[in-house]
Scaffold this active site. Structure first.
Site, PDB file in Angstrom:
ATOM      1  N   GLU A  16     -21.460 -27.731 -18.771  1.00 30.78           N
ATOM      2  CA  GLU A  16     -21.838 -28.941 -18.049  1.00 30.78           C
ATOM      3  C   GLU A  16     -21.194 -30.187 -18.635  1.00 30.78           C
ATOM      4  O   GLU A  16     -20.553 -30.970 -17.950  1.00 30.78           O
ATOM      5  CB  GLU A  16     -23.368 -29.113 -18.061  1.00 30.78           C
ATOM      6  CG  GLU A  16     -24.080 -28.406 -16.944  1.00 30.78           C
ATOM      7  CD  GLU A  16     -25.522 -28.856 -16.824  1.00 30.78           C
ATOM      8  OE1 GLU A  16     -25.739 -30.063 -16.649  1.00 30.78           O
ATOM      9  OE2 GLU A  16     -26.416 -27.993 -16.923  1.00 30.78           O
ATOM     10  N   ASP A  94     -26.431 -25.626 -18.517  1.00 29.73           N
ATOM     11  CA  ASP A  94     -27.632 -25.620 -19.351  1.00 29.73           C
ATOM     12  C   ASP A  94     -28.628 -24.550 -18.902  1.00 29.73           C
ATOM     13  O   ASP A  94     -28.695 -24.204 -17.713  1.00 29.73           O
ATOM     14  CB  ASP A  94     -28.297 -27.000 -19.322  1.00 29.73           C
ATOM     15  CG  ASP A  94     -27.469 -28.037 -20.069  1.00 29.73           C
ATOM     16  OD1 ASP A  94     -26.611 -27.636 -20.873  1.00 29.73           O
ATOM     17  OD2 ASP A  94     -27.668 -29.237 -19.834  1.00 29.73           O
ATOM     18  N   ASP A  96     -31.570 -23.930 -17.670  1.00 30.37           N
ATOM     19  CA  ASP A  96     -32.770 -24.279 -16.915  1.00 30.37           C
ATOM     20  C   ASP A  96     -32.476 -24.065 -15.435  1.00 30.37           C
ATOM     21  O   ASP A  96     -31.391 -23.617 -15.062  1.00 30.37           O
ATOM     22  CB  ASP A  96     -33.211 -25.721 -17.205  1.00 30.37           C
ATOM     23  CG  ASP A  96     -32.080 -26.722 -17.021  1.00 30.37           C
ATOM     24  OD1 ASP A  96     -31.075 -26.390 -16.356  1.00 30.37           O
ATOM     25  OD2 ASP A  96     -32.191 -27.842 -17.541  1.00 30.37           O
ATOM     26  N   GLU A  98     -31.972 -26.195 -13.049  1.00 31.46           N
ATOM     27  CA  GLU A  98     -30.884 -27.037 -12.584  1.00 31.46           C
ATOM     28  C   GLU A  98     -29.537 -26.457 -13.020  1.00 31.46           C
ATOM     29  O   GLU A  98     -28.576 -26.442 -12.248  1.00 31.46           O
ATOM     30  CB  GLU A  98     -31.062 -28.456 -13.125  1.00 31.46           C
ATOM     31  CG  GLU A  98     -30.155 -29.473 -12.472  1.00 31.46           C
ATOM     32  CD  GLU A  98     -30.495 -30.894 -12.876  1.00 31.46           C
ATOM     33  OE1 GLU A  98     -29.951 -31.822 -12.262  1.00 31.46           O
ATOM     34  OE2 GLU A  98     -31.311 -31.074 -13.810  1.00 31.46           O
ATOM     35  N   TYR A 328     -32.058 -26.523 -27.418  1.00 30.63           N
ATOM     36  CA  TYR A 328     -32.104 -27.218 -26.127  1.00 30.63           C
ATOM     37  C   TYR A 328     -33.360 -28.062 -26.024  1.00 30.63           C
ATOM     38  O   TYR A 328     -34.466 -27.614 -26.354  1.00 30.63           O
ATOM     39  CB  TYR A 328     -32.052 -26.200 -24.987  1.00 30.63           C
ATOM     40  CG  TYR A 328     -31.778 -26.819 -23.649  1.00 30.63           C
ATOM     41  CD1 TYR A 328     -30.655 -27.608 -23.448  1.00 30.63           C
ATOM     42  CD2 TYR A 328     -32.637 -26.612 -22.586  1.00 30.63           C
ATOM     43  CE1 TYR A 328     -30.396 -28.177 -22.210  1.00 30.63           C
ATOM     44  CE2 TYR A 328     -32.382 -27.167 -21.343  1.00 30.63           C
ATOM     45  CZ  TYR A 328     -31.260 -27.948 -21.165  1.00 30.63           C
ATOM     46  OH  TYR A 328     -31.015 -28.512 -19.934  1.00 30.63           O
ATOM     47  N   ARG A 330     -34.889 -29.610 -23.395  1.00 26.87           N
ATOM     48  CA  ARG A 330     -35.755 -29.656 -22.211  1.00 26.87           C
ATOM     49  C   ARG A 330     -36.544 -28.357 -22.149  1.00 26.87           C
ATOM     50  O   ARG A 330     -36.053 -27.342 -21.668  1.00 26.87           O
ATOM     51  CB  ARG A 330     -34.925 -29.871 -20.940  1.00 26.87           C
ATOM     52  CG  ARG A 330     -34.247 -31.234 -20.906  1.00 26.87           C
ATOM     53  CD  ARG A 330     -33.521 -31.478 -19.582  1.00 26.87           C
ATOM     54  NE  ARG A 330     -32.862 -32.782 -19.613  1.00 26.87           N
ATOM     55  CZ  ARG A 330     -31.619 -32.992 -19.979  1.00 26.87           C
ATOM     56  NH1 ARG A 330     -30.873 -31.958 -20.368  1.00 26.87           N
ATOM     57  NH2 ARG A 330     -31.084 -34.194 -19.969  1.00 26.87           N
ATOM     58  N   HIS A 373     -37.646 -21.274 -22.701  1.00 29.75           N
ATOM     59  CA  HIS A 373     -36.856 -21.387 -23.926  1.00 29.75           C
ATOM     60  C   HIS A 373     -37.809 -21.541 -25.098  1.00 29.75           C
ATOM     61  O   HIS A 373     -39.016 -21.676 -24.915  1.00 29.75           O
ATOM     62  CB  HIS A 373     -35.920 -22.597 -23.869  1.00 29.75           C
ATOM     63  CG  HIS A 373     -35.285 -22.798 -22.537  1.00 29.75           C
ATOM     64  ND1 HIS A 373     -34.494 -21.857 -21.956  1.00 29.75           N
ATOM     65  CD2 HIS A 373     -35.343 -23.839 -21.665  1.00 29.75           C
ATOM     66  CE1 HIS A 373     -34.074 -22.296 -20.790  1.00 29.75           C
ATOM     67  NE2 HIS A 373     -34.573 -23.489 -20.586  1.00 29.75           N
TER      68      HIS A 373
END
Length: 759
Positions: A16, A94, A96, A98, A328, A330, A373
């Protein structure tokens, strides 16, 4: 005979952020090409009915995706060329929902088969984690993709269809999560406005002599009465300890009477209670708790906290090249990887053996957490903050220190506290003193969150006491405190509104829209925010309720777990709730007009143009962002918004080629994208970019032109001399593909929002 050799094939890794490339190149070495998608390469189009970019027909939702502006087109072209030379293609956005959707868009735009689109995820950018991920690629998780598509369509549907309600009172937008968050702030503001303070008195006595001095507070006139200590979970947003008080006395006459009794009667110790308690260590950070702690201890707002954490995750040069310092950022999980737990215990064994618990410390997960995560933690416990301080700037060091200490503290032994309660008596009145000392610091060596230490003297039951003073303090009950940014994030998480990736953007959006403002550290609802909230409460009351929004998040979780069809759920909700509610609101425009903010919008009257749908005169809405200073909208048909086109000399709807905004906000103030000619710029004001010297060429090539060099352009803005890099071709700078070619100095390097760090 010359036989041309086929160029060696390489492995292609698509990530990303450009900021990760340097760290990953160091890990993977030769034979790898690493390219960034720079976030999303595609977005929902702005076409079709109401410019939603998707159609709901029967039980199917058809989404139309377009490249994310000129940047998206350019990146897709670059990645397509790279795939032709790649033997294997790894998609590593990433980890997740998204990121899963970004990987899906990449596979779709690059025309990769499921066998060739190898999805890899890692929660830390370290040699071991990255290589382990590449060794075990998987296919794109379609359930996660559908959950993200459902969220995107839902937010577009809610935001674009409900925002016209906010426009009518001068607001800028409404949204599924932002409106629920705004309602919390407005509810608190209304509670403060109607709050009536009440006087009360705190009555106390001071005992002596000095070697046995302590203060006790009034605790009633019933023998054995005890006020239990309030037991609260570890609160990362808490910034001050509770001040001790007596049982509240509601009149001065009663307070005076108690003081008189204290002065007239003899005092003695009625009971001494001592106990040793254990205070367990707090869990490691989640996204929410990190934002709360950074706000309370470092004075960082959630948005800035996540920016710094992103940099720590992507990699910082700590002496032997870039290294990802944290996992990570988030996440809503408090689970730690077994290898980190083992490393933390080894660190304690070597450096603090008394703080090593006999068994591994485990923490209970919060209800409804996704646990996708692990928690936020340092990638290597041996990277002690003080040892790498010279490699970090001040904000990075302070945040990394916070994360490192919290992660290590979570694996330490509990603290042991010696608590003492002394109950005294004077005639019919009872008084109480509470004290606390630390018998064993435990985890608080790294994460001090104990109440203030108060040592009480060693007294015995039935021991007489010498009264030195008796008195009272007049006080007032206080209204509920306004939310700080950290406290609002904590409340959003507790109520299930939004997810870790949405907390910081939601708070930032409320401030950007002018719905809330910071007064000191507190979020205050503005008159505009209160009006928008009132309109939504009258027209779409369910949408702004916490339990309703949380139920929608639960449905999205079920979609991600492949337990629910996203299209069926979304179509059913739209038809059963949203459409009828909007029809009811639009049939009663007087309800909304009555709530218009006085003086918020200048009345420009009606235009000669009529609504293409209902043929009623359109209303002029002032806006400084459009050419004529206003645009046209219909009060009866909220979806009808017209902008003036200089090129066609007509009023028209926004062009479908125009880039969609990042958030689900209707394009009510965007100029049409059909404008071809570039108008002459107005004379520069003191606040505009004023050149102070002729530009000169740098050694760096333009990322678009490739051959032409970037020029150093110096200008003065706000009284300060500044510089930037831009393409040296003046004609090229007017083209759309050059709109992102602008590098600015950032921490000693040139940096661009679209192209990342200039190497």
């Amino acid at each position: 005979m010359f036989v041309p050799t086929r160029p060696a094939m390489v492995n292609l890794l698509i990530v990303e952020s450009p900021g990760k490339i340097k760290t990953l190149k160091k890990i993977l070495g030769a034979g790898w090409e690493i390219l960034p998608s720079v976030g999303h390469i595609c977005q929902l189009a702005q076409d079709g009915p109401e410019k939603l970019g998707f159609d709901m027909t029967g039980s199917t939702i058809t989404c139309r995706y377009v490249p994310n502006g000129s940047r998206g087109k350019r990146i897709i072209t670059t990645l397509k060329a790279a795939t032709q030379k790649a033997e294997r293609i790894y998609l590593a956005p990433d980890p997740d929902r998204e990121g899963e959707a970004i990987a899906w868009h990449l596979a779709r735009e690059l025309k990769l088969t499921p066998e060739r689109a190898l999805r890899v995820t890692y929660t830390q950018i370290t040699d071991q984690a990255v290589r382990a991920a590449l060794a075990h690629p998987r296919r794109i998780d379609q359930a996660l993709v559908e959950a993200q598509r459902a969220r995107q369509v839902l937010d577009r549907l809610v935001g674009w269809r409900t925002s016209p309600l906010a426009w009518r009172v001068g607001g800028k937008s409404a949204g599924r999560v932002q409106s629920a968050a705004l309602h919390l702030v407005c509810q608190r503001e209304q509670a403060i406005q109607v709050f009536v303070p009440q006087d009360y008195w705190s009555v106390w006595v001071d005992y002596g002599p000095p070697e046995q001095q302590f203060r006790a507070y009034y605790r009633g006139s019933v023998a054995g009465q005890e006020v239990e200590e309030e037991q609260t979970a570890d609160d990362d947003a808490q910034e001050s300890q509770k001040i001790p008080e007596s049982t509240r006395v509601l009149s001065q006459a009663e307070a005076d009477r108690l003081v008189t009794v204290a002065q007239a009667e003899a005092h003695r110790v009625l009971e001494v209670r001592r106990q040793t308690t254990r205070k367990s260590p707090p869990p490691p950070f989640t996204t929410s708790s990190l934002q709360q702690a950074a706000s309370a201890q470092l004075r960082l707002n959630p948005e800035r906290t996540m920016q710094i954490a992103q940099k720590l995750y992507e990699g910082v040069d700590v002496g032997d090249g870039p290294t990802g310092l944290i996992t990570y950022m988030r996440t809503d999980s408090i689970t730690l990887a077994p290898e980190f737990v083992a490393a933390a215990r080894a660190y304690l064994t070597e450096h603090d053996p008394q703080n090593l618990p006999t068994q591994t410390t485990r923490h209970r997960s919060k209800e409804h957490s996704q646990e996708a995560h692990e928690a936020i933690r340092p990638t290597h416990i041996d990277l002690v903050p003080q040892a790498i301080r010279s490699s970090l700037d001040n904000e990075q060091y302070r945040l990394y220190d916070l994360i490192w200490r919290r992660a290590l503290a979570s694996q330490c032994a509990p603290a042991r506290l010696d608590k003492t309660r002394i109950l005294t008596q004077s005639g019919p009145v009872f008084w109480e003193a509470r004290g606390m000392t630390v018998a064993f610091a435990g985890y608080t060596r790294y994460w001090p969150n104990l109440e203030e230490v108060l040592v009480l003297p060693g007294v015995q039951e039935r021991q007489p006491l010498i009264l030195e003073r008796a008195g009272h303090d007049q006080k007032q009950t206080q209204p509920p405190p306004r939310y700080t940014e950290a406290k609002l994030v904590q409340t959003l998480e507790r109520l299930g509104i939004g997810r870790p990736s949405t907390f910081a953007p939601t708070v930032a959006t409320l401030k950007e829209r002018g719905y809330v403002e910071l007064t000191g550290k507190a979020l205050t609802a503005t008159p505009l925010g209160l009006q928008v909230d009132q309109v939504l409460e009258q027209t779409l009351p369910e949408l702004i309720q916490a339990d309703f929004t949380a139920a929608m998040e639960t449905a999205l979780d079920e979609i991600a777990a492949a337990q629910r069809s996203w299209e069926h759920w979304l179509i059913d909700w739209n038809q059963s709730y949203l459409v009828p509610a909007l029809l009811k609101a639009n049939r009663n425009p007087s309800l909304l007009v009555a709530n218009r903010l006085p003086g918020k919008q200048k009345n420009l009257g009606h235009a000669r143009e009529r609504c293409p749908t209902c043929q009623q005169p359109l209303t002029k809405v002032p806006s400084k962002k459009v050419r004529k200073g206003y645009f046209l909208k219909c009060v009866h048909c909220p979806q009808v918004v017209l902008f003036w086109s200089d090129f066609k000399k007509v009023w028209q709807t926004p062009s479908t080629e125009q880039a969609a905004p990042a958030t689900a906000t209707p394009p009510k103030t965007q100029p049409p994208a059909t404008r071809k000619a570039t108008p002459a710029p107005p004379p520069p004001s003191p606040e505009q970019n004023v050149p102070v010297a002729g530009p000169h060429l740098s050694a760096h090539p333009c990322p678009v032109c490739k051959e032409l060099k970037l020029e150093v352009y110096s200008y003065r803005k706000g009284g300060q001399l500044k510089s930037m890099l831009r393409c040296s071709d003046a004609r090229a700078r007017t083209r759309e593909d050059h709109c992102g070619v602008a590098y600015f100095p950032s921490r000693g390097v040139w940096w661009s929002k679209e192209f990342g760090e200039l190497v």
